[in-house]
Design an enzyme around this catalytic site. Structure first.
Site, PDB file in Angstrom:
ATOM      1  N   ASP A 197       2.142  -3.079   1.519  1.00  9.94           N
ATOM      2  CA  ASP A 197       1.953  -4.169   0.547  1.00  9.94           C
ATOM      3  C   ASP A 197       2.297  -3.703  -0.870  1.00  9.94           C
ATOM      4  O   ASP A 197       1.779  -2.702  -1.347  1.00  9.94           O
ATOM      5  CB  ASP A 197       0.495  -4.660   0.573  1.00  9.94           C
ATOM      6  CG  ASP A 197       0.163  -5.346   1.880  1.00  9.94           C
ATOM      7  OD1 ASP A 197       0.437  -6.546   2.013  1.00  9.94           O
ATOM      8  OD2 ASP A 197      -0.336  -4.661   2.797  1.00  9.94           O
TER       9      ASP A 197
ATOM     10  N   ASP B 294       2.353   1.842  -4.247  1.00 11.04           N
ATOM     11  CA  ASP B 294       2.073   1.080  -5.477  1.00 11.04           C
ATOM     12  C   ASP B 294       0.592   0.995  -5.839  1.00 11.04           C
ATOM     13  O   ASP B 294       0.249   0.439  -6.872  1.00 11.04           O
ATOM     14  CB  ASP B 294       2.586  -0.358  -5.316  1.00 11.04           C
ATOM     15  CG  ASP B 294       1.696  -1.170  -4.395  1.00 11.04           C
ATOM     16  OD1 ASP B 294       1.375  -0.670  -3.293  1.00 11.04           O
ATOM     17  OD2 ASP B 294       1.269  -2.267  -4.788  1.00 11.04           O
TER      18      ASP B 294
ATOM     19  N   ASP C 127       4.566   2.929   1.675  1.00  8.33           N
ATOM     20  CA  ASP C 127       3.424   2.039   1.738  1.00  8.33           C
ATOM     21  C   ASP C 127       3.948   0.633   2.111  1.00  8.33           C
ATOM     22  O   ASP C 127       5.153   0.381   2.029  1.00  8.33           O
ATOM     23  CB  ASP C 127       2.797   2.086   0.330  1.00  8.33           C
ATOM     24  CG  ASP C 127       1.809   1.005   0.078  1.00  8.33           C
ATOM     25  OD1 ASP C 127       0.835   0.920   0.826  1.00  8.33           O
ATOM     26  OD2 ASP C 127       2.001   0.243  -0.894  1.00  8.33           O
TER      27      ASP C 127
HETATM   28  O1  LIG Z   1      -1.699   0.404   1.560  1.00  8.42           O
HETATM   29  P1  LIG Z   1      -1.079  -0.968   1.568  1.00  8.42           P
HETATM   30  O2  LIG Z   1      -0.148  -1.182   2.700  1.00  8.42           O
HETATM   31  O3  LIG Z   1      -0.455  -1.299   0.247  1.00  8.42           O
HETATM   32  O4  LIG Z   1      -2.311  -1.950   1.761  1.00  8.42           O
HETATM   33  C1  LIG Z   1      -3.206  -2.227   0.682  1.00  8.42           C
HETATM   34  C2  LIG Z   1      -3.910  -3.520   1.006  1.00  8.42           C
HETATM   35  O5  LIG Z   1      -2.862  -4.474   1.192  1.00  8.42           O
HETATM   36  C3  LIG Z   1      -3.232  -5.783   1.602  1.00  8.42           C
HETATM   37  O6  LIG Z   1      -3.847  -6.439   0.526  1.00  8.42           O
HETATM   38  C4  LIG Z   1      -3.009  -6.555  -0.617  1.00  8.42           C
HETATM   39  O7  LIG Z   1      -1.855  -7.324  -0.290  1.00  8.42           O
HETATM   40  C5  LIG Z   1      -2.102  -8.711   0.054  1.00  8.42           C
HETATM   41  C6  LIG Z   1      -0.787  -9.348   0.448  1.00  8.42           C
HETATM   42  O8  LIG Z   1       0.212  -9.083  -0.480  1.00  8.42           O
HETATM   43  C7  LIG Z   1      -2.749  -9.402  -1.161  1.00  8.42           C
HETATM   44  O9  LIG Z   1      -3.012 -10.766  -0.853  1.00  8.42           O
HETATM   45  C8  LIG Z   1      -4.037  -8.668  -1.528  1.00  8.42           C
HETATM   46  O10 LIG Z   1      -4.598  -9.237  -2.705  1.00  8.42           O
HETATM   47  C9  LIG Z   1      -3.767  -7.189  -1.777  1.00  8.42           C
HETATM   48  O11 LIG Z   1      -4.966  -6.463  -1.998  1.00  8.42           O
HETATM   49  C10 LIG Z   1      -4.092  -5.723   2.835  1.00  8.42           C
HETATM   50  O12 LIG Z   1      -4.542  -7.012   3.151  1.00  8.42           O
HETATM   51  C11 LIG Z   1      -5.238  -4.746   2.686  1.00  8.42           C
HETATM   52  O13 LIG Z   1      -5.912  -4.598   3.920  1.00  8.42           O
HETATM   53  C12 LIG Z   1      -4.729  -3.388   2.282  1.00  8.42           C
HETATM   54  O14 LIG Z   1      -5.816  -2.492   2.077  1.00  8.42           O
END
Ligand SMILES: O=P(O)(O)OC[C@H]1O[C@H](O[C@H]2O[C@H](CO)[C@@H](O)[C@H](O)[C@H]2O)[C@H](O)[C@@H](O)[C@@H]1O
Length: 294
Positions: A32, A225, A30
């Site tokens: 983020d 995560d 993954d």
């Molecule tokens: O599946 P992932 O790659 O983990 O994506 C999940 C979401 O991640 C991002 O948002 C998250 O991370 C951001 C930066 O660290 C943070 O600011 C935010 O609060 C988190 O929700 C991304 O912007 C989303 O589109 C994804 O769905």
């Protein structure tokens, strides 16, 4: 979901290596919260060079795919490697690696794979996006993120007193536009087509039409995560090695855990050594700082 004390993937590394044995590995990670610490705003989550180096090195010894909730184009640009495959929009868009790793004598990871799910929803998704922008535009800190096959409504920067207003607008949109579902992630509501497809279906699809088509039966390792990674954990167990990244133990379908992105890097290092014992490790100098509070 299990709350039983989960083994650390770093401490259980020998057990994981035994499970790998002589099998090929298909590594799914993954973005983020796994490859990058959670940042205050989505555009600030940049991949560190040290993590990129590890992914690049691993792509030389096994098939690697980055599986993200972000738009595929966004996560691909952030990772910046053409030797790994990508799944974006929580698995609704998939593409194999565009190039084989140089000198590694392996084909491009999940070569030739390409999939888009939920294309029929695109016109409605555009309307969901514009309604959300209109309705939350005056709420300080609210952020709307368009993905091709979904919309993210971020509230990490929204004051507590405005959260009920965010929920009210979200509920309105879901009532007005049937056929969508919402997943609550880390300070984000992800609105996506209500179809039977998620990160779990995506990795199963990749495993079915990727390496198996070359006559292999790889062991899948999945590291994630967030809520939507749970679908992948469930889909891959019991054969796959499932690893949740979490600072404190919470319910998860994953079998193993890692504390933060620093430990993810340690695990990737160990995996690289296992899969390629004779090749020196890439530079250790720069390490990501542990994930901030989620
Ligand atoms: O599946 P992932 O790659 O983990 O994506 C999940 C979401 O991640 C991002 O948002 C998250 O991370 C951001 C930066 O660290 C943070 O600011 C935010 O609060 C988190 O929700 C991304 O912007 C989303 O589109 C994804 O769905």
């Amino acid at each position: 979901m299990s709350m039983n004390p989960r083994k650390s993937a770093v401490q259980a590394i020998d057990e994981i290596f035994e499970r790998i044995g002589s099998r090929e590995v298909a590594l799914f990670v993954d973005y983020d919260g796994t490859l990058t610490p959670i940042a205050p705003k989505p555009h600030l989550a940049e991949l560190g060079d040290a993590m990129r180096q590890r992914l690049r090195a691993l792509a030389g010894v096994c098939d690697v795919a980055v599986v993200s909730g972000r738009a595929l184009a966004d996560v691909r640009a952030r990772v910046g490697l053409d030797t790994v495959a990508y799944a974006g929009s929580h698995g609704l868009e998939i593409t194999g690696a565009s190039r084989a790793p140089s000198g590694a004598h392996r084909p491009a990871a999940f070569e030739g794979l390409s999939l888009e799910k939920g294309r029929d929803f695109m016109p409605t998704i555009a309307r969901v996006e514009s309604e959300l922008r209109l309705r939350t535009g005056r709420i300080e800190g609210a952020l709307v993120e368009r993905k091709p096959f979904g919309v993210g409504l971020h509230f990490r920067q929204v004051a507590d007193q405005d959260l009920p207003t965010i929920s009210k607008h979200l509920d309105w949109v879901l009532r007005e536009f049937p056929g969508f579902r919402v997943t609550a992630g880390k300070k984000i509501y992800d609105i996506r087509p209500d179809i039977d497809w998620d990160k779990g279906s995506a990795v199963r699809w990749i495993l079915t039409y990727g390496p198996n088509s070359r006559g292999q039966d790889p062991l899948a390792i999945y590291i994630g995560d967030d809520t939507t990674d749970e679908d992948a954990f469930r889909a891959l167990r019991p054969d796959g090695v499932t690893i949740v990244v979490q600072a404190t133990p919470s319910p998860s379908a994953a079998e193993y855990c890692l504390r933060d992105t620093g430990q993810v890097q340690d695990f990737l290092d160990a995996l690289f050594v296992k899969l390629s014992p004779s090749v020196p490790l890439p530079d250790h100098s720069s390490r990501p700082s542990p994930s901030a509070s989620l």
